[in-house]
Design a protein around this motif. Structure first.
Motif, PDB file in Angstrom:
ATOM      1  N   PHE A  78      -3.092  -5.507  -5.446  1.00 30.27           N
ATOM      2  CA  PHE A  78      -4.455  -5.780  -5.928  1.00 30.27           C
ATOM      3  C   PHE A  78      -4.559  -5.074  -7.265  1.00 30.27           C
ATOM      4  N   VAL A 110      -3.062  -1.613  -7.515  1.00 33.23           N
ATOM      5  CA  VAL A 110      -2.891  -1.018  -6.186  1.00 33.23           C
ATOM      6  C   VAL A 110      -1.797  -1.759  -5.431  1.00 33.23           C
ATOM      7  N   ALA A 155      -0.786  -2.580  -2.123  1.00 34.11           N
ATOM      8  CA  ALA A 155      -1.299  -2.513  -0.752  1.00 34.11           C
ATOM      9  C   ALA A 155      -0.155  -2.624   0.251  1.00 34.11           C
ATOM     10  N   PRO A 158      -2.165   5.210   9.012  1.00 36.68           N
ATOM     11  CA  PRO A 158      -3.413   5.842   8.584  1.00 36.68           C
ATOM     12  C   PRO A 158      -4.237   4.896   7.719  1.00 36.68           C
ATOM     13  N   SER A 159      -5.456   5.303   7.395  1.00 33.30           N
ATOM     14  CA  SER A 159      -6.359   4.493   6.595  1.00 33.30           C
ATOM     15  C   SER A 159      -5.729   4.178   5.234  1.00 33.30           C
ATOM     16  N   GLY A 160      -5.839   2.922   4.820  1.00 32.66           N
ATOM     17  CA  GLY A 160      -5.337   2.533   3.507  1.00 32.66           C
ATOM     18  C   GLY A 160      -3.845   2.289   3.459  1.00 32.66           C
ATOM     19  N   SER A 161      -3.177   2.191   4.620  1.00 30.65           N
ATOM     20  CA  SER A 161      -1.721   2.056   4.604  1.00 30.65           C
ATOM     21  C   SER A 161      -1.274   0.595   4.533  1.00 30.65           C
ATOM     22  N   GLY A 162      -2.211  -0.348   4.532  1.00 33.99           N
ATOM     23  CA  GLY A 162      -1.831  -1.747   4.333  1.00 33.99           C
ATOM     24  C   GLY A 162      -1.819  -2.607   5.582  1.00 33.99           C
ATOM     25  N   LYS A 163      -2.330  -2.092   6.700  1.00 33.16           N
ATOM     26  CA  LYS A 163      -2.312  -2.853   7.954  1.00 33.16           C
ATOM     27  C   LYS A 163      -3.186  -4.093   7.845  1.00 33.16           C
ATOM     28  N   THR A 164      -4.452  -3.894   7.411  1.00 36.33           N
ATOM     29  CA  THR A 164      -5.376  -5.017   7.314  1.00 36.33           C
ATOM     30  C   THR A 164      -4.856  -6.049   6.330  1.00 36.33           C
ATOM     31  N   THR A 165      -4.283  -5.579   5.229  1.00 33.55           N
ATOM     32  CA  THR A 165      -3.757  -6.508   4.230  1.00 33.55           C
ATOM     33  C   THR A 165      -2.677  -7.392   4.849  1.00 33.55           C
ATOM     34  N   GLU A 183      -8.527  -3.865  14.486  1.00 32.22           N
ATOM     35  CA  GLU A 183      -9.271  -2.771  15.105  1.00 32.22           C
ATOM     36  C   GLU A 183     -10.443  -3.293  15.931  1.00 32.22           C
ATOM     37  N   HIS A 234      -5.546   2.371  13.976  1.00 35.59           N
ATOM     38  CA  HIS A 234      -5.056   3.619  13.398  1.00 35.59           C
ATOM     39  C   HIS A 234      -5.035   4.711  14.476  1.00 35.59           C
TER      40      HIS A 234
HETATM   41  N1  LIG Z   1      -9.531  -6.708  -1.934  1.00 33.63           N
HETATM   42  C1  LIG Z   1      -8.944  -5.574  -2.355  1.00 33.63           C
HETATM   43  N2  LIG Z   1      -9.017  -5.216  -3.660  1.00 33.63           N
HETATM   44  C2  LIG Z   1      -8.411  -4.085  -4.091  1.00 33.63           C
HETATM   45  N3  LIG Z   1      -7.745  -3.231  -3.310  1.00 33.63           N
HETATM   46  C3  LIG Z   1      -7.649  -3.528  -2.005  1.00 33.63           C
HETATM   47  C4  LIG Z   1      -8.240  -4.697  -1.454  1.00 33.63           C
HETATM   48  N4  LIG Z   1      -7.993  -4.730  -0.126  1.00 33.63           N
HETATM   49  C5  LIG Z   1      -7.277  -3.616   0.140  1.00 33.63           C
HETATM   50  N5  LIG Z   1      -7.063  -2.896  -0.988  1.00 33.63           N
HETATM   51  C6  LIG Z   1      -6.281  -1.643  -1.090  1.00 33.63           C
HETATM   52  O1  LIG Z   1      -5.060  -1.852  -0.466  1.00 33.63           O
HETATM   53  C7  LIG Z   1      -4.669  -0.712   0.282  1.00 33.63           C
HETATM   54  C8  LIG Z   1      -4.423  -1.090   1.729  1.00 33.63           C
HETATM   55  O2  LIG Z   1      -5.625  -1.488   2.317  1.00 33.63           O
HETATM   56  P1  LIG Z   1      -5.769  -2.005   3.815  1.00 33.63           P
HETATM   57  O3  LIG Z   1      -7.149  -2.504   3.989  1.00 33.63           O
HETATM   58  O4  LIG Z   1      -4.676  -2.952   4.121  1.00 33.63           O
HETATM   59  O5  LIG Z   1      -5.568  -0.658   4.628  1.00 33.63           O
HETATM   60  P2  LIG Z   1      -5.660  -0.413   6.203  1.00 33.63           P
HETATM   61  O6  LIG Z   1      -4.314   0.073   6.610  1.00 33.63           O
HETATM   62  O7  LIG Z   1      -6.189  -1.610   6.892  1.00 33.63           O
HETATM   63  O8  LIG Z   1      -6.679   0.799   6.279  1.00 33.63           O
HETATM   64  P3  LIG Z   1      -7.879   1.061   7.331  1.00 33.63           P
HETATM   65  O9  LIG Z   1      -7.257   1.716   8.510  1.00 33.63           O
HETATM   66  O10 LIG Z   1      -8.751   2.014   6.580  1.00 33.63           O
HETATM   67  O11 LIG Z   1      -8.529  -0.230   7.626  1.00 33.63           O
HETATM   68  C9  LIG Z   1      -5.790   0.313   0.102  1.00 33.63           C
HETATM   69  O12 LIG Z   1      -5.404   1.210  -0.913  1.00 33.63           O
HETATM   70  C10 LIG Z   1      -6.950  -0.516  -0.337  1.00 33.63           C
HETATM   71  O13 LIG Z   1      -7.789   0.230  -1.171  1.00 33.63           O
END
Ligand SMILES: Nc1ncnc2c1ncn2[C@@H]1O[C@H](COP(=O)(O)OP(=O)(O)OP(=O)(O)O)[C@@H](O)[C@H]1O
Ligand SMILES: [Mg+2]
Lengths: 273, 346
Positions: free
Chosen positions: B18, B21, B23, B42-49, B164, B197
């Protein structure tokens, strides 16, 4: 705590009085207009009324110039509302859905016409119309009204978009709906009441607008302008009152329903949280 | 059937950026047919992506995603045989529970009698029979969760994605739903990909787990493999709690400087003169802190040569009064040599 309770009651008494006072101040003049639609005396406001007559309603019905003005006003309001619904919704969707450069500026510029004094909008439009040598027509009035009608719809729809869970749109696509189905089954039901409320407000605003209209109408007479011109003809005063009463009903009803609709949908949404 | 032999999902060098970033970075992954697979990190590790790329809400910046052998990297969400349970449920508030669940069938043009029949089956599956006419606003959090699940399952997707899904529920309900989700997955036989997480949740529910850190997949394995053989120090620390020992202190205990991890529950704590068997390592220290946690007690032991170790012991015979007396006492820690894991960098 009894002392607190009595204090609270006193305050609410004071507030009640103030509220009633305010309401009377705002609405007594309107009631006076209603009252004098019934007077048999054409030129003076004598009280009590010398008698009661319904003849002015008949006289008003006979006036061709009045009918022309009313028709024009209704047409302009209807078209301006439709334009506002389409443009306002598209603008709100664009500002809500996408992140583009200058988004805040666009949002500000869209809302500006309602904050700007009508006279400024009016002069600006007049100058533009004049310098482009566009002949005054029904469409120049519509454009003038659309400037502030779009804002009303835009604001209503944008507020609704912001309250709507964004993931609903993704859920719909995820379940196999294409963009059109997503709009029809998910987005539209979510914003329908906002559209209705925004549309009614836009209609009411357009219907009684004077200032911008005087700059964009040329020789045409909308209903509010007709009423305004009646001020110089004291013998027509009761007819004017009759018309004023109808204008009020026509603008009051949409605003009343718009408020009811938004209050209702706020309730149901609050319940779902 | 080829779909039985193909992996349900295959990531081939998938990256997602992104702007600046990163992801997800160079992810390679195979999720088997019918698996309950968790993405843990952990939070922000890219799972949701990762999940959103499987669903089609994001397209990979590079690499490919295959769904049962078909490259779906650039297909829109409505053309993939994959459905999602959203963290905030994303139920349609203007529709009844029944219409919510039937949505996927409705947009595909399935006739009404068939829809009603299948909605009833789904309500049965998630134990909400009789709720079809309610509005989502008239349901509790756990019930909304079930509706979201039923809505996502009615299309019989090849893969179900859950981001989640239990995050908003309280602990009791959460544990109950964990059991139920697992049971439902067994019944429908669909591949579940589950983002969390919460390491405990991942360990109890999954057939296999992928551990994420800073956009990279650092380990893939069964819960036991990941818990017992963490591939990196990060995994050792993130999955369960672990003591990490390296440098001088490691050398004093094992004779080598290699970094190792040891789980707190594997360490035994005895009096300072405890005899040490040949198959064990030991370390002496003083108890600095005692936290009584009901079921077990956590001790922080400061080693005499520097550094400290966390030790956990079940309160089988001891009471809170007994364990608190240990504070300040010299102790000898010992554990079987086979319980340490030598781990690489982060
Ligand atoms: N639409 C977006 N635009 C910019 N950055 C993004 C976007 N979506 C996710 N990110 C970034 O990508 C990285 C991974 O995000 P992601 O949502 O996949 O984390 P996660 O593992 O699901 O975390 P959480 O447990 O907090 O949900 C983070 O640094 C986040 O800030
Ligand atoms: Mg996430």
């Amino acid at each position: 705590m009894p002392s607190n309770v009595s204090y609270g009651q006193k305050a609410s008494w004071g507030l009640t009085l103030a509220a009633w006072g305010g309401l009377l101040f705002l609405h007594v003049p309107i009631l006076i207009i209603f009252l004098y639609t019934l007077t048999p005396d054409e030129t003076t406001y004598t009280f009590p009324l010398p008698g009661i007559t319904f003849k002015w309603f008949g006289v008003a019905l006979q006036r061709a110039d009045l009918w022309r003005a009313l028709t024009l006003s209704l047409q302009v309001a209807a078209v301006a509302t439709i334009v506002a619904l389409v443009l306002g919704t598209l603008a709100a969707a664009a500002v809500y859905r996408s992140q583009f450069f200058g988004r805040e500026a666009v949002s500000f510029l869209l809302v500006l016409p309602i904050a700007l004094p009508g006279i400024v909008t009016g002069i600006a439009l007049r100058t533009t119309i004049g310098s482009l040598e566009i002949p005054f027509s029904y469409w120049t009035i519509v454009v003038g009204h659309a400037t502030f009608c779009v804002v009303v719809v835009y604001n209503n729809v944008l507020a609704r978009f912001r309250r709507m869970q964004g993931s609903q749109i993704e859920a719909s696509m995820d379940l196999g709906a294409n963009s059109f189905q997503t709009f029809r089954y998910v987005i539209f039901p979510n914003i329908a009441t906002a559209l209705l409320a925004g549309g009614m407000l836009a209609f009411a605003l357009s219907f009684d607008e004077v200032i911008v209209t005087t700059f964009t109408a040329g020789q045409q007479t909308t209903l509010p302008i007709w009423i305004f011109s009646q001020l110089t003809r004291p013998r027509d005063r009761p007819v004017t009152n009759v018309v004023a009463m109808f204008v009020m009903l026509i603008t009051f009803l949409p605003i009343f329903f718009a408020q009811k609709i938004t209050a209702q949908s706020a309730d149901t949404e609050g319940g779902s949280k | 059937m080829t779909s039985q032999t193909q992996p349900a999902i295959r990531f081939e060098n998938v990256s997602k950026y992104f702007g600046n970033v990163r992801a997800v970075e160079q992810a390679n992954l195979e999720i088997r047919d019918g698996e309950f697979f968790s993405l843990l990190g952990p939070s922000g590790s890219g799972k949701t992506t990762c999940l959103r790329m499987i669903a089609g809400f994001e397209t990979p910046s590079s690499g490919h995603i295959y769904l049962y052998g078909q490259d779906v990297s650039n297909l829109p969400p409505y053309e993939r045989d994959v459905n999602t349970v959203f963290q905030d449920y994303a139920l349609f508030p203007h529709m009844s529970v029944g219409d919510n669940i039937a949505y996927g069938l409705m947009v595909k043009g399935v006739p009404k009698p068939e829809r009603i029949k299948r909605v009833d089956e789904m309500l049965e599956l998630v134990q909400l029979a009789g709720y079809a006419d309610r509005k989502p606003s008239q349901l509790s959090g756990g019930q909304r969760q079930r509706v979201a699940l039923a809505r996502a399952l009615i299309n019989h997707p090849k893969v179900l994605l859950l981001d989640e899904p239990l995050g908003a529920l309280d602990l009791k309900l959460r544990q109950q739903m964990q059991v139920e989700l697992k049971a439902i997955q067994k019944r429908v036989g669909i591949t579940f990909i589950f983002v969390t997480h919460d390491q405990e949740e991942a360990l109890t529910m999954s057939d296999r787990i992928a551990v994420f850190n800073e956009g990279k997949i650092v380990q893939v394995g069964t819960p036991a493999e990941i818990y017992e053989h963490p591939a990196t120090a990060f995994v050792a620390g993130f999955v369960g709690t672990s003591n990490l020992v390296d440098g001088e202190i490691a050398k004093r205990i094992t004779g080598r400087e290699t970094r190792f991890s040891i789980r707190p529950e594997k360490i035994h704590m005895g009096p300072a003169d405890t005899k040490i068997e040949a198959d064990s390592y030991s370390a002496d220290g003083v108890v600095r802190d005692v936290v009584y946690l009901g079921l077990y007690t956590r001790y922080l032991v400061e080693l005499s040569g520097g550094g400290d170790l966390v030790v956990v012991e079940q309160n089988l015979k001891t009471t809170s009064m007994d364990v608190l007396k240990v504070k300040g006492q010299p102790v000898r820690l010992h554990w079987k040599k086979e319980h340490i894991r030598e781990v690489g960098g982060s």
